[in-house]
Motif scaffolding. Structure first.
Motif, PDB file in Angstrom:
ATOM      1  N   LEU A   7      -6.290   0.354   7.282  1.00 11.74           N
ATOM      2  CA  LEU A   7      -5.363   1.434   6.932  1.00 11.74           C
ATOM      3  C   LEU A   7      -5.984   2.475   6.013  1.00 11.74           C
ATOM      4  N   ILE A   8      -6.846   2.040   5.100  1.00 18.24           N
ATOM      5  CA  ILE A   8      -7.502   2.967   4.178  1.00 18.24           C
ATOM      6  C   ILE A   8      -8.965   2.562   4.030  1.00 18.24           C
ATOM      7  N   PRO A   9      -9.843   3.511   3.687  1.00 15.40           N
ATOM      8  CA  PRO A   9     -11.247   3.145   3.482  1.00 15.40           C
ATOM      9  C   PRO A   9     -11.374   2.066   2.410  1.00 15.40           C
ATOM     10  N   GLY A  10     -12.237   1.093   2.666  1.00 16.82           N
ATOM     11  CA  GLY A  10     -12.411  -0.002   1.720  1.00 16.82           C
ATOM     12  C   GLY A  10     -13.863  -0.396   1.564  1.00 16.82           C
ATOM     13  N   GLN A  12      -8.510  -2.597   5.027  1.00 15.25           N
ATOM     14  CA  GLN A  12      -9.497  -1.622   5.495  1.00 15.25           C
ATOM     15  C   GLN A  12      -9.095  -0.961   6.808  1.00 15.25           C
ATOM     16  N   THR A  58       0.458   5.501  -2.134  1.00 11.24           N
ATOM     17  CA  THR A  58      -0.555   4.999  -1.203  1.00 11.24           C
ATOM     18  C   THR A  58      -1.948   5.324  -1.728  1.00 11.24           C
ATOM     19  N   PRO A  59      -2.787   4.320  -1.934  1.00  9.05           N
ATOM     20  CA  PRO A  59      -4.152   4.584  -2.393  1.00  9.05           C
ATOM     21  C   PRO A  59      -4.989   5.223  -1.292  1.00  9.05           C
ATOM     22  N   SER A  60      -5.989   5.966  -1.692  1.00 12.40           N
ATOM     23  CA  SER A  60      -6.897   6.567  -0.720  1.00 12.40           C
ATOM     24  C   SER A  60      -8.149   5.734  -0.520  1.00 12.40           C
ATOM     25  N   ALA A  61      -8.306   4.656  -1.295  1.00 14.72           N
ATOM     26  CA  ALA A  61      -9.424   3.724  -1.120  1.00 14.72           C
ATOM     27  C   ALA A  61      -9.055   2.411  -1.793  1.00 14.72           C
ATOM     28  N   LEU A  79       0.821  -1.220   0.000  1.00 14.01           N
ATOM     29  CA  LEU A  79       0.000   0.000   0.000  1.00 14.01           C
ATOM     30  C   LEU A  79       0.857   1.273   0.000  1.00 14.01           C
ATOM     31  N   GLU A  80       2.100   1.140  -0.390  1.00 14.05           N
ATOM     32  CA  GLU A  80       3.003   2.293  -0.389  1.00 14.05           C
ATOM     33  C   GLU A  80       3.497   2.601  -1.801  1.00 14.05           C
ATOM     34  N   ASP A 131     -16.327   0.910   4.859  1.00 12.98           N
ATOM     35  CA  ASP A 131     -16.420   2.313   5.252  1.00 12.98           C
ATOM     36  C   ASP A 131     -17.791   2.863   4.832  1.00 12.98           C
TER      37      ASP A 131
END
Length: 418
Positions: A363-366, A361, A173-176, A169-170, A321
């Motif tokens: 770490l980021i909205p999923g 999820q 980095t995705p936002s979703a 995820l780096e 989310d």
């Protein structure tokens, strides 16, 4: 031609290829952390498509590809799991699996009994479509092909947690993140979704009861761990039914295996029980762990035995989310109501199965959703469930999965451009 129309046209044109990929993967299943052939197929596909980056060997066999669009924008991720199960296939198909492999030291049959072959084929199809439309896409799309969702072999790390640890995820980095799962619980092509807690957390439970061995004709000379274990099993039934506020969330405590003794006239020294714990709230999850431990130790002590309780946390709650779900629901509804065979969309109940998509999820909205693959002439309640050796996929559901992930990625990136 609008981008929406272009995606749908490309998905229709690609349908036979997606089915061919799925059948090839189904015929050649691989267990967790051993998806060598699958990963090689995926990586070569992404390279041929001209992906900007293709990283292999992530979490043993994972593949992470980055597709940069021709327009500036954000980053979104799409995920598919690749591993099969130690199950011997019982479906009569020309491409049925005959594969065998070692799993935790035992030779087993291997089958895509949970539909991960479909997930890989679907995401390969999405990669083809979006690579062909990249100049019209705002931002970048990260494609995550993940090993070992069904748990790695004993003694190994793997799955989503290890992919995250190794940087999936780096950079960027995705936002979703979006993912799907095919299911026998819905007719082919029907999309199922749920905001908030959707799939349960999953924990392994092991209880070892220590008694004192004696002759079965003289139980008073020892301490019987079998009777003690039976009392513990019965007592565990009250953890959910009598000590949890089920108005909050449902929960499950199940003992699935019990081993003790070697013959009928010997009371053994020890008994081992193994089970699973499922919940939809992290606070309730911790409370269940404490109550199971206290109850088992208390019953053992009252029986003059002792016990050791070991609870291993596997997967967190898969929690969609709510804001992201609400934002993307129009996209899923549009996909479900259009196309060559519109089947509709459903708000589905909570699922007590677990998914390590939940680690992403955290770490980021999923958003994790379902696509039905049961033939419409069969009632879903009568269909063989995922993980069954008779699990059957109506491949007409695959195109819906391709369209759904492609549209989610493009629509999400379009909503955050600039």
């Amino acid at each position: 031609m609008s981008l929406t129309t272009a995606i749908d046209a490309a998905a229709a044109a690609l349908q036979d290829q997606v089915i061919a990929w799925r059948r090839d993967l189904h015929q050649h299943p691989e267990l967790g952390n051993r998806e060598f052939r699958t990963a090689a197929l995926v990586a070569e596909h992404l390279r041929v498509l001209g992906f900007d980056e293709v990283r292999t060997g992530v979490a043993h066999t994972g593949v992470v590809g980055l597709l940069k669009g021709g327009q500036p924008g954000g980053v979104v991720a799409l995920r598919a799991d690749m591993d099969a199960l130690p199950v011997t296939e019982a479906v009569d198909l020309p491409f049925a699996s005959k594969a065998r492999a070692l799993w935790n030291g035992e030779e087993v049959g291997v089958m895509h009994a949970c539909g991960h072959d479909c997930h890989v084929a679907i995401l390969m199809g999405v990669a083809s479509i979006l690579a062909g439309l990249r100049e019209r896409i705002h931002g970048s799309i990260k494609f995550i092909f993940q090993p070992a969702e069904e748990m790695p072999p004993e003694g190994e790390q793997g799955g989503a947690a290890l992919m995250i640890q190794e940087g999936a995820l780096e950079k960027p980095t995705p936002s979703a993140i979006f993912g799907l799962h095919v299911t026998s619980r819905q007719p082919a092509g029907v999309i199922g979704y749920r905001p908030g807690p959707t799939m349960a957390s999953s924990d392994k439970l092991k209880i070892t009861v220590q008694g004192r061995q004696t002759h079965g004709a003289a139980p008073w000379l020892g301490v019987d761990p079998i009777v003690t274990s039976a009392q513990i099993v019965l007592g565990l039934q009250t953890v959910v039914s009598r000590t949890l506020d089920l108005n909050r969330e449902p929960a499950v405590v199940t003992i699935g295996a019990i081993k003790g003794g070697v013959r009928e006239n010997i009371i053994p020294e020890t008994v081992e029980m193994r089970g699973t714990i499922r919940s939809f709230d992290e606070g309730m999850r911790d409370d269940i762990h404490a109550r199971v431990t206290e109850l088992a130790e208390g019953i053992a002590a009252a029986s003059r035995a002792s016990c050791q309780v070991c609870i291993t946390k596997n997967y967190p709650v898969t929690r969609n989310d709510p804001a992201l779900t609400a934002q993307m629901l129009p996209t899923l509804t549009r996909v479900a109501s259009t196309g060559p065979r519109p089947m509709g969309i459903e708000l589905v109940p909570k699922v007590t199965g677990a998914e390590d998509f939940s680690f992403f999820q955290r770490l980021i909205p999923g958003l994790f959703f379902f696509v039905g693959v049961t033939p419409p002439e069969i009632a879903p309640s009568q269909a063989h469930a995922n993980h069954s050796p008779r699990f059957f996929v109506d491949e007409r559901g695959l195109e819906v999965g391709v369209r759904a992930l492609a549209h989610l990625a493009v629509d999400y990136l379009g909503s955050i451009k600039g």
